[in-house]
Enzyme design. Structure first.
Site, PDB file in Angstrom:
ATOM      1  N   HIS A 124       9.305   8.589  -0.827  1.00 30.68           N
ATOM      2  CA  HIS A 124       8.562   8.325  -2.014  1.00 30.68           C
ATOM      3  C   HIS A 124       9.106   8.691  -3.398  1.00 30.68           C
ATOM      4  O   HIS A 124      10.170   9.227  -3.269  1.00 30.68           O
ATOM      5  CB  HIS A 124       7.118   9.368  -1.720  1.00 30.68           C
ATOM      6  N   TYR A 132       0.298  -0.036   6.965  1.00 30.65           N
ATOM      7  CA  TYR A 132       0.180   1.400   6.690  1.00 30.65           C
ATOM      8  C   TYR A 132      -1.115   1.549   6.437  1.00 30.65           C
ATOM      9  O   TYR A 132      -2.078   2.423   6.905  1.00 30.65           O
ATOM     10  CB  TYR A 132       1.199   2.119   5.990  1.00 30.65           C
ATOM     11  N   SER A 177      -4.700   8.061   3.303  1.00 25.52           N
ATOM     12  CA  SER A 177      -3.731   7.734   2.202  1.00 25.52           C
ATOM     13  C   SER A 177      -4.568   6.913   1.272  1.00 25.52           C
ATOM     14  O   SER A 177      -5.599   6.169   1.686  1.00 25.52           O
ATOM     15  CB  SER A 177      -2.529   6.995   2.857  1.00 25.52           C
ATOM     16  N   SER A 178      -4.063   7.359   0.029  1.00 22.22           N
ATOM     17  CA  SER A 178      -4.716   6.371  -1.072  1.00 22.22           C
ATOM     18  C   SER A 178      -4.592   4.953  -0.960  1.00 22.22           C
ATOM     19  O   SER A 178      -5.017   4.403  -1.908  1.00 22.22           O
ATOM     20  CB  SER A 178      -4.542   7.232  -2.634  1.00 22.22           C
ATOM     21  N   CYS A 179      -3.635   4.555  -0.220  1.00 21.84           N
ATOM     22  CA  CYS A 179      -3.245   2.976  -0.380  1.00 21.84           C
ATOM     23  C   CYS A 179      -4.399   2.189   0.405  1.00 21.84           C
ATOM     24  O   CYS A 179      -3.870   1.195   0.365  1.00 21.84           O
ATOM     25  CB  CYS A 179      -1.994   2.837   0.416  1.00 21.84           C
ATOM     26  N   LEU A 193       1.325  12.672  -2.269  1.00 22.54           N
ATOM     27  CA  LEU A 193       1.771  14.030  -2.321  1.00 22.54           C
ATOM     28  C   LEU A 193       3.330  14.236  -2.525  1.00 22.54           C
ATOM     29  O   LEU A 193       4.085  13.671  -2.462  1.00 22.54           O
ATOM     30  CB  LEU A 193       1.255  14.449  -1.104  1.00 22.54           C
ATOM     31  N   ASP A 238       7.070  -2.945  -8.870  1.00 22.97           N
ATOM     32  CA  ASP A 238       6.227  -1.830  -9.461  1.00 22.97           C
ATOM     33  C   ASP A 238       5.325  -1.172  -8.298  1.00 22.97           C
ATOM     34  O   ASP A 238       4.959   0.048  -8.427  1.00 22.97           O
ATOM     35  CB  ASP A 238       5.567  -2.247 -10.547  1.00 22.97           C
ATOM     36  N   GLY A 263       1.399  16.756  13.851  1.00 20.05           N
ATOM     37  CA  GLY A 263       2.243  16.452  12.811  1.00 20.05           C
ATOM     38  C   GLY A 263       2.867  17.583  11.767  1.00 20.05           C
ATOM     39  O   GLY A 263       3.106  17.744  10.726  1.00 20.05           O
ATOM     40  N   HIS A 264       2.876  18.847  12.527  1.00 21.98           N
ATOM     41  CA  HIS A 264       3.123  20.021  11.872  1.00 21.98           C
ATOM     42  C   HIS A 264       4.307  20.262  11.298  1.00 21.98           C
ATOM     43  O   HIS A 264       4.675  21.317  10.546  1.00 21.98           O
ATOM     44  CB  HIS A 264       2.922  21.324  12.782  1.00 21.98           C
ATOM     45  N   ARG A 265       5.236  19.234  11.790  1.00 26.20           N
ATOM     46  CA  ARG A 265       6.526  19.310  11.109  1.00 26.20           C
ATOM     47  C   ARG A 265       6.743  18.290   9.738  1.00 26.20           C
ATOM     48  O   ARG A 265       7.682  18.234   8.961  1.00 26.20           O
ATOM     49  CB  ARG A 265       7.824  18.668  12.016  1.00 26.20           C
ATOM     50  N   THR A 298      -4.237  11.837  -2.576  1.00 26.03           N
ATOM     51  CA  THR A 298      -3.578  10.934  -3.590  1.00 26.03           C
ATOM     52  C   THR A 298      -2.003  11.247  -2.998  1.00 26.03           C
ATOM     53  O   THR A 298      -1.742  11.787  -2.046  1.00 26.03           O
ATOM     54  CB  THR A 298      -3.722  11.772  -4.893  1.00 26.03           C
ATOM     55  N   TRP A 348      13.573   2.131 -10.054  1.00 31.20           N
ATOM     56  CA  TRP A 348      13.113   0.983  -9.811  1.00 31.20           C
ATOM     57  C   TRP A 348      11.727   0.841 -10.787  1.00 31.20           C
ATOM     58  O   TRP A 348      11.144   1.562 -10.923  1.00 31.20           O
ATOM     59  CB  TRP A 348      12.774   0.869  -8.451  1.00 31.20           C
ATOM     60  N   LYS A 368      -4.473   3.232   8.525  1.00 26.12           N
ATOM     61  CA  LYS A 368      -5.243   4.051   7.951  1.00 26.12           C
ATOM     62  C   LYS A 368      -6.703   3.971   8.142  1.00 26.12           C
ATOM     63  O   LYS A 368      -7.627   4.696   8.057  1.00 26.12           O
ATOM     64  CB  LYS A 368      -4.888   4.549   6.706  1.00 26.12           C
TER      65      LYS A 368
END
Length: 311
Positions: A180, A137, A108-110, A167, A270, A11-13, A165, A203, A141
């Protein structure tokens, strides 16, 4: 991990992967392998195994993922679950088969429950229901975390996982529907400024609290963990600082130089009411972030303007 070690950044891109690549080079690591998704489809198990068999990387940073904001996560639920599950499973399993010395999986924090006690520490995982809009997602993870833990237990693989967190920074996606919150705000305020639009609509109620970290700080934390952390327990990487969406919007407005008004659309979702991670474990190891939110936003906006990264 030596400066000459063979390091694969999956995922370097992407935003995180490109930051990790930059940080590695900055620190003197000069044997980095990188493949675009066209060169190597990580959803193709045979192709992934052939790559590992041929290249034999010693260390792997697994930052490849299908990512997006609330709208993208909620719209492409099947793709977000399937693509992320198969990417991480293929890479982690190949790392085990071809004797990778150490792998760092980026989560991911999610992953944390929607109503988890704040700040969220690593022990909160699987203690409650997830936020519906990004549940696929998050489940993917969580599966990646558990795969690393299970291979650590069963096979003795030194596979660790880090949970960043929210990003932002160079390499982000600025699509108005699929991005995001930070890049979406930067683009909205920039276009409003250029077009002379008097009001920017955002939003939600503006009340949710979020934590944001400049992506190069995340990259520094990942390299730090690769060098200093060898435990099964996944670990948070965050700033420990939070801001409301309304406060964030006001900061972005100031950085961009937009002089109009902000209007909140409370009819829109939200998401999770509050997301602050407890990063005390990584801080106890001696690591801390460097960039303040204001500094990071200015750097990000400078990059946005210089690279014309709108899509």
């Amino acid at each position: 991990m030596e400066h000459s070690s063979k390091i694969y950044v999956a995922g370097h891109r992407g935003m995180a992967g490109s930051a990790i690549t930059r940080k590695l080079r900055e620190k003197g690591y000069n044997n980095i392998i990188a493949k675009t998704s066209k060169e190597l489809d990580l959803r193709d198990q045979k192709a992934v195994h052939l790559f590992f068999e041929t290249e034999r990387p010693e260390y792997v940073f697994l930052a490849a993922a299908k990512v997006g904001g609330i709208v993208a996560n909620n719209t492409y639920r099947g793709e977000f679950l399937y693509d992320n599950l198969i990417i991480e499973a293929n890479v982690i399993h190949a790392a085990k088969l071809y004797d990778v010395k150490k792998l760092l999986f980026l989560g991911s924090s999610c992953i944390y429950p929607k109503l988890a006690t704040q700040p969220m520490n690593e022990d909160a995982l699987l203690t409650g229901s997830l936020e519906y809009t990004n549940e696929p997602y998050a489940i993917a993870k969580i599966a990646g975390i558990k795969l690393c833990e299970s291979y650590y237990d069963q096979f003795g693989c030194n596979f660790i996982a880090a949970m960043p967190t929210n990003l932002y920074g160079p390499g982000d996606n600025y699509h108005l529907q699929n991005s995001h919150v930070v890049p979406a705000l930067i683009r909205k305020f920039h276009e409003a400024k250029v077009n002379g639009t008097p009001v920017v609509e955002i939003w939600g109620s503006g009340r949710p609290l979020r934590e944001f970290m400049y992506v190069d700080d995340l990259a520094d934390g990942c390299v730090f963990l690769m060098l200093n952390y060898d435990q099964k327990q996944f670990i948070n990487i965050g700033t420990g600082e939070e801001v409301s969406i309304m406060e964030l919007a006001s900061l972005v407005k100031e950085v961009v130089g937009f002089e109009g008004d902000i209007k909140m659309d409370a009819t829109k979702p939200d998401g999770t009411p509050r997301k602050l991670m407890d990063s005390s474990r990584i801080k106890a190891l001696g690591w801390r972030h460097q960039k303040s939110l204001a500094e990071g936003l200015k750097l990000t906006y400078d990059f946005f303007r210089s690279e014309d990264v709108r899509s």
